[in-house]
Design a protein around this motif. Structure first.
Motif, mmCIF file in Angstrom:
data_model
loop_
_atom_site.group_PDB
_atom_site.id
_atom_site.type_symbol
_atom_site.label_atom_id
_atom_site.label_comp_id
_atom_site.label_asym_id
_atom_site.label_seq_id
_atom_site.Cartn_x
_atom_site.Cartn_y
_atom_site.Cartn_z
ATOM 1 N N THR A 182 0.860 -1.181 0.000
ATOM 2 C CA THR A 182 0.000 0.000 0.000
ATOM 3 C C THR A 182 0.897 1.231 0.000
ATOM 4 O OG1 THR A 182 0.011 0.117 2.409
ATOM 5 C CG2 THR A 182 -1.834 -1.062 1.409
ATOM 6 N N ALA A 183 0.294 2.358 -0.325
ATOM 7 C CA ALA A 183 0.996 3.628 -0.150
ATOM 8 C C ALA A 183 0.867 4.008 1.325
ATOM 9 C CB ALA A 183 0.332 4.687 -1.019
ATOM 10 N N THR A 184 1.810 4.793 1.852
ATOM 11 C CA THR A 184 1.676 5.266 3.230
ATOM 12 C C THR A 184 1.796 6.786 3.245
ATOM 13 O OG1 THR A 184 4.059 5.054 3.654
ATOM 14 C CG2 THR A 184 2.683 3.163 4.240
ATOM 15 N N LEU A 185 1.070 7.405 4.166
ATOM 16 C CA LEU A 185 1.150 8.857 4.359
ATOM 17 C C LEU A 185 1.460 9.131 5.819
ATOM 18 C CD1 LEU A 185 -1.947 10.205 2.404
ATOM 19 C CD2 LEU A 185 0.438 10.434 1.759
ATOM 20 N N GLY A 186 2.298 10.123 6.083
ATOM 21 C CA GLY A 186 2.612 10.456 7.463
ATOM 22 C C GLY A 186 3.873 9.741 7.910
ATOM 23 N N PRO A 187 4.192 9.805 9.215
ATOM 24 C CA PRO A 187 3.352 10.393 10.261
ATOM 25 C C PRO A 187 3.339 11.920 10.211
ATOM 26 C CG PRO A 187 5.476 9.748 11.163
ATOM 27 C CD PRO A 187 5.467 9.302 9.743
ATOM 28 N N ILE A 188 2.156 12.490 10.519
ATOM 29 C CA ILE A 188 2.111 13.938 10.697
ATOM 30 C C ILE A 188 1.544 14.221 12.086
ATOM 31 C CG2 ILE A 188 1.565 14.081 8.243
ATOM 32 C CD1 ILE A 188 -0.773 15.776 8.847
ATOM 33 N N LYS A 189 1.937 15.348 12.630
ATOM 34 C CA LYS A 189 1.539 15.675 14.000
ATOM 35 C C LYS A 189 0.019 15.839 14.085
ATOM 36 C CE LYS A 189 5.901 17.115 15.528
ATOM 37 N NZ LYS A 189 6.376 15.736 15.478
ATOM 38 N N GLN A 190 -0.537 15.425 15.213
ATOM 39 C CA GLN A 190 -1.987 15.530 15.416
ATOM 40 C C GLN A 190 -2.492 16.954 15.152
ATOM 41 O OE1 GLN A 190 -4.337 13.459 18.434
ATOM 42 N NE2 GLN A 190 -4.464 15.371 19.542
ATOM 43 N N ARG A 191 -1.699 17.937 15.607
ATOM 44 C CA ARG A 191 -2.076 19.347 15.430
ATOM 45 C C ARG A 191 -2.320 19.670 13.947
ATOM 46 N NH1 ARG A 191 2.070 23.622 15.736
ATOM 47 N NH2 ARG A 191 3.521 21.887 15.856
ATOM 48 N N GLU A 192 -1.397 19.218 13.081
ATOM 49 C CA GLU A 192 -1.542 19.500 11.644
ATOM 50 C C GLU A 192 -2.715 18.730 11.055
ATOM 51 O OE1 GLU A 192 2.100 19.105 9.236
ATOM 52 O OE2 GLU A 192 3.158 18.988 11.166
ATOM 53 N N PHE A 193 -2.820 17.446 11.446
ATOM 54 C CA PHE A 193 -3.889 16.603 10.901
ATOM 55 C C PHE A 193 -5.262 17.220 11.205
ATOM 56 C CE2 PHE A 193 -7.032 13.194 11.239
ATOM 57 C CZ PHE A 193 -6.834 12.496 10.060
ATOM 58 N N LEU A 194 -5.473 17.595 12.482
ATOM 59 C CA LEU A 194 -6.786 18.129 12.871
ATOM 60 C C LEU A 194 -7.034 19.510 12.269
ATOM 61 C CD1 LEU A 194 -6.957 16.925 16.599
ATOM 62 C CD2 LEU A 194 -8.101 15.930 14.615
ATOM 63 N N LYS A 195 -5.950 20.295 12.119
ATOM 64 C CA LYS A 195 -6.099 21.613 11.477
ATOM 65 C C LYS A 195 -6.538 21.417 10.031
ATOM 66 C CE LYS A 195 -3.895 26.046 12.164
ATOM 67 N NZ LYS A 195 -4.935 26.277 13.196
ATOM 68 N N ASN A 196 -5.884 20.485 9.333
ATOM 69 C CA ASN A 196 -6.263 20.174 7.950
ATOM 70 C C ASN A 196 -7.699 19.660 7.862
ATOM 71 O OD1 ASN A 196 -3.789 20.885 6.878
ATOM 72 N ND2 ASN A 196 -2.962 18.803 6.940
ATOM 73 N N MET A 197 -8.148 18.967 8.909
ATOM 74 C CA MET A 197 -9.507 18.409 8.924
ATOM 75 C C MET A 197 -10.565 19.461 9.271
ATOM 76 S SD MET A 197 -9.475 15.279 7.951
ATOM 77 C CE MET A 197 -11.198 14.963 8.277
ATOM 78 N N GLY A 198 -10.127 20.693 9.556
ATOM 79 C CA GLY A 198 -11.091 21.765 9.824
ATOM 80 C C GLY A 198 -11.526 21.879 11.273
ATOM 81 N N ILE A 199 -10.632 21.534 12.202
ATOM 82 C CA ILE A 199 -11.016 21.582 13.629
ATOM 83 C C ILE A 199 -11.370 23.001 14.081
ATOM 84 C CG2 ILE A 199 -8.636 21.821 14.532
ATOM 85 C CD1 ILE A 199 -9.531 19.986 16.891
ATOM 86 N N ASP A 200 -10.711 24.017 13.501
ATOM 87 C CA ASP A 200 -10.972 25.397 13.943
ATOM 88 C C ASP A 200 -12.410 25.808 13.606
ATOM 89 O OD1 ASP A 200 -8.411 25.624 14.944
ATOM 90 O OD2 ASP A 200 -7.581 26.288 13.037
ATOM 91 N N LEU A 201 -12.843 25.447 12.401
ATOM 92 C CA LEU A 201 -14.214 25.750 11.976
ATOM 93 C C LEU A 201 -15.215 24.987 12.848
ATOM 94 C CD1 LEU A 201 -15.813 27.224 9.751
ATOM 95 C CD2 LEU A 201 -15.752 25.110 8.433
ATOM 96 N N ARG A 202 -14.896 23.710 13.106
ATOM 97 C CA ARG A 202 -15.775 22.864 13.928
ATOM 98 C C ARG A 202 -15.901 23.456 15.337
ATOM 99 N NH1 ARG A 202 -19.807 20.666 14.400
ATOM 100 N NH2 ARG A 202 -20.181 18.807 15.634
ATOM 101 N N LEU A 203 -14.786 23.935 15.885
ATOM 102 C CA LEU A 203 -14.804 24.532 17.227
ATOM 103 C C LEU A 203 -15.719 25.758 17.248
ATOM 104 C CD1 LEU A 203 -13.592 24.683 20.170
ATOM 105 C CD2 LEU A 203 -11.905 26.257 19.223
ATOM 106 N N GLN A 204 -15.602 26.607 16.223
ATOM 107 C CA GLN A 204 -16.434 27.819 16.168
ATOM 108 C C GLN A 204 -17.923 27.462 16.169
ATOM 109 O OE1 GLN A 204 -15.190 30.678 16.848
ATOM 110 N NE2 GLN A 204 -13.167 29.750 16.764
ATOM 111 N N VAL A 205 -18.283 26.464 15.351
ATOM 112 C CA VAL A 205 -19.693 26.044 15.263
ATOM 113 C C VAL A 205 -20.175 25.537 16.625
ATOM 114 C CG1 VAL A 205 -21.265 24.344 14.225
ATOM 115 C CG2 VAL A 205 -19.587 25.519 12.797
#
Length: 342
Positions: free
Chosen positions: A250-273
Motif C-alpha cells: 500500500t501507499a503510506t502517508l505520514g506520520p504527521i503531528k496531530q495538530r496538523e492533521f486536525l487543522k487540515n480536517m477543519g477543527i478550527d471551523l468545527r470549534l467555532q460552530v
C-alpha cells in the motif's frame, strides 16, 4: 468526529463503494467509535445507499462489555462458537456491530481500519549496539535483591537480534515491535486486495527515537520493572518500521503531528460552530480546554501522530504514465492535505 469525517471523505474519494466496514483494533471503552457513529448518523443521507457495519477487534471480555453498553445500550448476544465473531449487536443508531478476538477473523471486504493508541501497547524487543555488535536487552532477576527485576544485555546475539535489526540502522538503541509489523502486513494485504484505508493515531516517531519504553500508573510515570502487571506499559510507535512492514503493498502517508492533521480536517471551523451552538459557559470552557489538549504542542498536539495506509491507485493513477493529460486529478487525502470544503 473529525476522524469520522476522514473515513467518509476517503469513502467518497474512492467512488462511494456499496459496503463500508469500519474495523477498530482495540477500541478501549468504545467512545471513539460512538463519536464516529454519531457523524455517520448526521451524514446518513450521504451514506444512505451504503451497507455500513462496525467490526471491533477486542481480546478483553471486560472491555467488550463496556463497549457493548456504550454502543448498543447492552443489546448484544453471544455468537455460536463456530462463528468468527464471538458477539454481535445493533448500535443505538441501527448499525450492526460484531466483536472478534483477532483481525484474521474479520470478514474480508471493503474496509476502513482504525488503530487509535493500539500499537503503543504491544510488546517490544529492545536492542543495544555494543563493541561486539548488537545485543538484546533482557529482563533478569537481580541477584542482590531477590524480588527485584533488572535489565541485562544478552551475552551473545539472540534470534531476535538477527531477525529484527535492519542492516541500515544508524541508532545505538532500537525498539522493535514484531507484532505491529505482522498486523501492518495483514492490513496492507487486505487493503491491497479489497480496498479501503487504515488510519493509525498514536504516540510515535519516524525512526528517530531510541529508548521510549515506560510505565504509567494513575497517570504518573512508573518504573517498568517494579510491581509487574500493575501499570500500563507503552513504547512509542516507530512509524518508519510500520512503513517498511507495509512492504509497498500500500501507499503510506505520514506520520504527521496531530495538530496538523486536525487543522487540515477543519477543527478550527468545527470549534467555532460548537461554541456558537453551546448555551452555557461551562460547556464553552470544556470545549476550549479539549481543543487546547488536542492542539497545544506542549500537550497532545505534537506527541500524537497520524499515519495512513492507502491503495496505491488512491495517490497515483494506474495509467497516468501513458496519458497524463486525460485524467482528472485525484482528490487530496483529507488530514494529510487541507480538507477542501465545497
Amino acid at each position: 468526529q473529525l476522524i469520522g469525517i476522514w473515513y467518509i471523505s476517503e469513502w467518497m474519494a474512492m467512488g462511494k463503494p456499496s459496503t463500508f466496514q469500519l474495523v477498530e483494533l482495540g477500541p478501549g471503552r468504545g467512545t471513539l467509535t460512538e463519536d464516529i457513529l454519531r457523524v455517520f448518523k448526521q451524514l446518513a443521507s450521504v451514506l444512505s445507499k451504503c451497507d455500513v457495519s462496525v467490526h471491533l477487534v477486542e481480546v478483553s471480555p471486560k472491555l467488550s462489555e463496556i463497549q457493548a453498553a456504550m454502543l448498543t445500550g447492552g443489546k448484544v448476544q453471544p455468537n455460536p462458537e463456530d462463528e468468527p465473531a464471538y458477539m454481535k449487536g445493533i448500535s443505538k443508531t441501527g448499525i450492526p456491530i460484531f466483536w472478534y478476538r483477532d483481525i484474521q477473523d474479520v470478514p474480508p471486504g471493503y474496509s476502513f481500519y482504525l488503530a487509535h493508541e493500539f500499537f503503543d501497547a504491544l510488546p517490544i524487543h529492545k536492542f543495544q549496539r555494543t563493541e561486539k555488535g548488537w545485543r538484546e536487552v533482557l529482563v533478569d532477576i537481580d541477584p542482590e535483591v531477590p524480588d527485584q527485576l533488572r535489565f541485562v544485555l544478552s551475552p551473545s546475539r539472540t534470534p531476535a537480534t538477527q531477525n529484527f535489526i535492519q542492516p541500515e540502522e544508524t541508532r545505538d538503541h532500537v525498539e522493535v515491535c514484531p507484532e505491529a509489523g505482522v498486523i501492518v502486513q495483514r492490513l496492507a494485504s487486505r487493503i491491497e486486495k479489497d480496498g479501503g484505508a487504515a488510519l493509525v493515531a498514536d504516540y510515535g516517531h519516524d525512526g528517530t527515537k531510541t529508548d521510549t519504553f515506560r510505565g504509567f500508573r494513575n497517570h504518573k510515570l512508573h518504573d517498568v520493572l517494579s510491581a509487574p502487571g500493575t501499570a500500563d506499559l507503552t513504547a512509542d510507535v516507530d512509524f518508519s518500521y510500520l512503513r517498511k512492514m507495509a512492504q509497498g503493498k500500500t501507499a503510506t502517508l505520514g506520520p504527521i503531528k496531530q495538530r496538523e492533521f486536525l487543522k487540515n480536517m477543519g477543527i478550527d471551523l468545527r470549534l467555532q460552530v460548537l461554541l456558537q451552538n453551546s448555551g452555557d459557559t461551562a460547556t464553552r470552557e470544556q470545549l476550549l480546554h479539549s481543543y487546547d489538549m488536542l492542539m497545544n504542542p506542549e500537550k497532545m498536539g505534537d506527541c500524537f501522530n497520524f499515519f495512513a495506509l492507502l491503495p496505491h491507485h488512491r495517490l497515483v493513477h494506474p495509467d497516468k504514465k501513458d496519458k497524463p493529460e486525460s485524467k482528472s486529478p485525484l482528490p487530496p487525502v483529507a488530514g494529510f492535505n487541507e480538507l477542501l470544503l465545497k
